[in-house]
Design an enzyme around this catalytic site. Structure first.
Site, PDB file in Angstrom:
ATOM      1  N   CYS A   1       0.837  -1.204   0.000  1.00 19.07           N
ATOM      2  CA  CYS A   1       0.000   0.000   0.000  1.00 19.07           C
ATOM      3  C   CYS A   1       0.874   1.258   0.000  1.00 19.07           C
ATOM      4  O   CYS A   1       1.618   1.471  -0.949  1.00 19.07           O
ATOM      5  CB  CYS A   1      -0.976  -0.032   1.175  1.00 19.07           C
ATOM      6  SG  CYS A   1      -2.327   1.150   0.991  1.00 19.07           S
TER       7      CYS A   1
ATOM      8  N   HIS B   1      -3.663  -4.972  -0.210  1.00 19.78           N
ATOM      9  CA  HIS B   1      -3.222  -5.505   1.079  1.00 19.78           C
ATOM     10  C   HIS B   1      -3.254  -7.032   1.066  1.00 19.78           C
ATOM     11  O   HIS B   1      -4.297  -7.615   1.346  1.00 19.78           O
ATOM     12  CB  HIS B   1      -4.143  -4.997   2.201  1.00 19.78           C
ATOM     13  CG  HIS B   1      -3.912  -3.570   2.538  1.00 19.78           C
ATOM     14  ND1 HIS B   1      -3.024  -3.168   3.519  1.00 19.78           N
ATOM     15  CD2 HIS B   1      -4.418  -2.434   2.009  1.00 19.78           C
ATOM     16  CE1 HIS B   1      -3.014  -1.850   3.580  1.00 19.78           C
ATOM     17  NE2 HIS B   1      -3.857  -1.387   2.672  1.00 19.78           N
TER      18      HIS B   1
ATOM     19  N   GLU C   1      -2.143  -9.001   3.246  1.00 21.98           N
ATOM     20  CA  GLU C   1      -2.425  -9.476   4.608  1.00 21.98           C
ATOM     21  C   GLU C   1      -3.908  -9.422   4.946  1.00 21.98           C
ATOM     22  O   GLU C   1      -4.326  -9.928   5.978  1.00 21.98           O
ATOM     23  CB  GLU C   1      -1.578  -8.686   5.614  1.00 21.98           C
ATOM     24  CG  GLU C   1      -2.093  -7.313   6.011  1.00 21.98           C
ATOM     25  CD  GLU C   1      -1.879  -6.210   4.970  1.00 21.98           C
ATOM     26  OE1 GLU C   1      -1.533  -6.508   3.813  1.00 21.98           O
ATOM     27  OE2 GLU C   1      -2.086  -5.027   5.330  1.00 21.98           O
TER      28      GLU C   1
END
Lengths: 151, 268
Positions: A28, A131, A133
């Site tokens: 990001c 993202h 994650e």
């Protein structure tokens, strides 16, 4: 960038990443700071590890910020995106994106009322605008791919 | 292309997950951490997690489930973010930049504010400047009565103004990244979204709008996408009483070719 310099040992990072070639994955804003310059709240210098400029998304009237699950278009094969040809919705949350100078360093783009670069790579330096994650199965796969590349 | 999101909302009241009706009546649903784990396994697109306690006393009162008895909302957030692999928006009792920073550092991806934004509108801008608009969700509680609207603060107990569209536009102008619109009068009623309100707001602003309040069946999600420009549909109660609820809701929309992610189940 001022804040990054005050929080992180940038010289040591540069020694590890640029001189010793340690693999790094920017996520990001972590991808955005890899660029030379960013235009959010005025013009600011970035790390300059991947040539490019971070600009406000041009999304032809779609809501901004760009928040949610967007599919990506793989434009060049890379070990980072191995196995992600079919499951490729990733979670994005941003208003700015990097315009990469060298098109050869762009490995995937995303379309949100206009295309923008979302996976970049130069040698040991990787950046993703989404993202991983937070991107469930696809995200885990990407992280696993990065760890394999890094070994 | 970006998909529309479906977002389960969890309400936490003094350590317990609760079902809410009219912002007033609450029924206990159980342990906050286990519910989050389930919603994560059902591949929810995001999660909104709101502390509606009036004080910071949290007591899970369960020592038998092998889980620590957490005493504060922040501790619970920390546990929750470890259990999930999806974006979380955290709200409730946020008053200062420090409150936001703590929640983000414990694993929240976005925060949502309501009362603080209404009482001190410039706060929206200060927070957006510090943390970015992308993590600032302004929550708007709206009460509709005979066609008249009121914007409420303090958990639905105080009237702050009578023009939700004007407030939505101001919040956007000041740096909100998303709007989370709750219909107080439809909370727990299962009679569908306030389509008129959502249409007015979603056509007026250029930031994403999340609809909430009133979902009683899957068709209500479809109605919001058909008749308004909302970017995401949220609901609380309907997701809590059925196994794999999010999976089934998504399957319903996906089969009808709505722009949502395919239903999925994840074991991580």
């Amino acid at each position: 960038m001022e804040k990054i310099r005050s929080l992180l040992p940038v010289e040591e990072l540069e020694a590890e990443v640029l001189e010793k070639g340690k693999p790094i994955l920017g996520i990001c804003v972590g991808m955005q700071v890899l660029a030379d310059r960013g235009m959010e709240f005025g013009e600011h210098r970035g790390l300059g590890w991947i040539p490019g400029v971070v600009q406000r998304l041009e999304c032809s009237g779609y809501p901004l910020p760009h928040v949610g699950w967007n599919d990506i278009k793989i434009v060049k094969s890379t070990p980072l995106l191995k196995g992600l040809d079919t499951v490729k919705d990733f979670y994005f949350v941003h208003s700015f994106a990097m315009q990469t100078e060298e098109r050869g360093q762009v490995f995937a783009t995303a379309d949100y009322g206009g295309e923008f670069d979302c996976v970049v790579n130069r040698g040991n330096i990787f950046g993703v605008q989404f993202h991983p994650e937070k991107s469930q199965k696809a995200g885990l796969r990407l992280v696993q791919n990065f760890l394999e590349v890094a070994q | 292309m970006k998909k529309n999101r479906m977002i389960p909302v969890l309400l936490l009241r003094n350590g317990w997950l609760v079902q809410s009706k009219g912002f007033q009546r609450y029924q206990n649903l159980g342990n906050p951490v286990w519910s989050v784990k389930r919603l994560s396994e059902w591949a929810s697109d995001e999660l909104i997690y709101i502390d509606i306690s009036s004080d910071d006393k949290h007591d899970l009162r369960r020592d038998d489930i092998g889980h620590p008895n957490r005493q504060s909302f922040l501790e619970i957030i920390e546990d929750v973010s470890k259990e999930t692999f999806m974006p979380i928006t955290v709200g409730g009792r946020i008053r200062t930049l420090k409150d936001i920073e703590m929640r983000l550092s414990l694993g929240a991806d976005k925060i949502t504010i309501n009362t603080q934004a209404l009482e001190d509108p410039p706060f929206i801008g200060q927070a957006a400047k510090e943390f970015g608009s992308q993590c600032m969700v302004v929550s708007v509680d709206v009460l509709q009565d005979s066609g008249n609207y009121q914007v409420l603060s303090h958990g639905g107990t105080r009237v702050m103004n009578e023009d939700p569209v004007a407030w939505a536009l101001e919040a956007q102008e000041r740096g909100a990244g998303e709007l989370f619109i709750n219909s107080v009068d439809r909370d727990g009623m299962q009679n569908g979204y306030d389509i008129e309100l959502l249409q007015k707001i979603s056509s007026a602003v250029s930031i994403p709008v999340i609809a909430c309040g009133g979902v009683g069946k899957w068709e209500h999600f479809a109605e919001a996408f058909d008749q308004t420009q909302v970017d995401a549909v949220a609901a609380a109660n309907i997701f809590h009483y059925m196994d794999q609820s999010v999976f089934h809701a998504k399957k319903f929309l996906f089969k009808k070719e709505y722009n949502v992610r395919p239903p999925d189940l994840i074991s991580i």
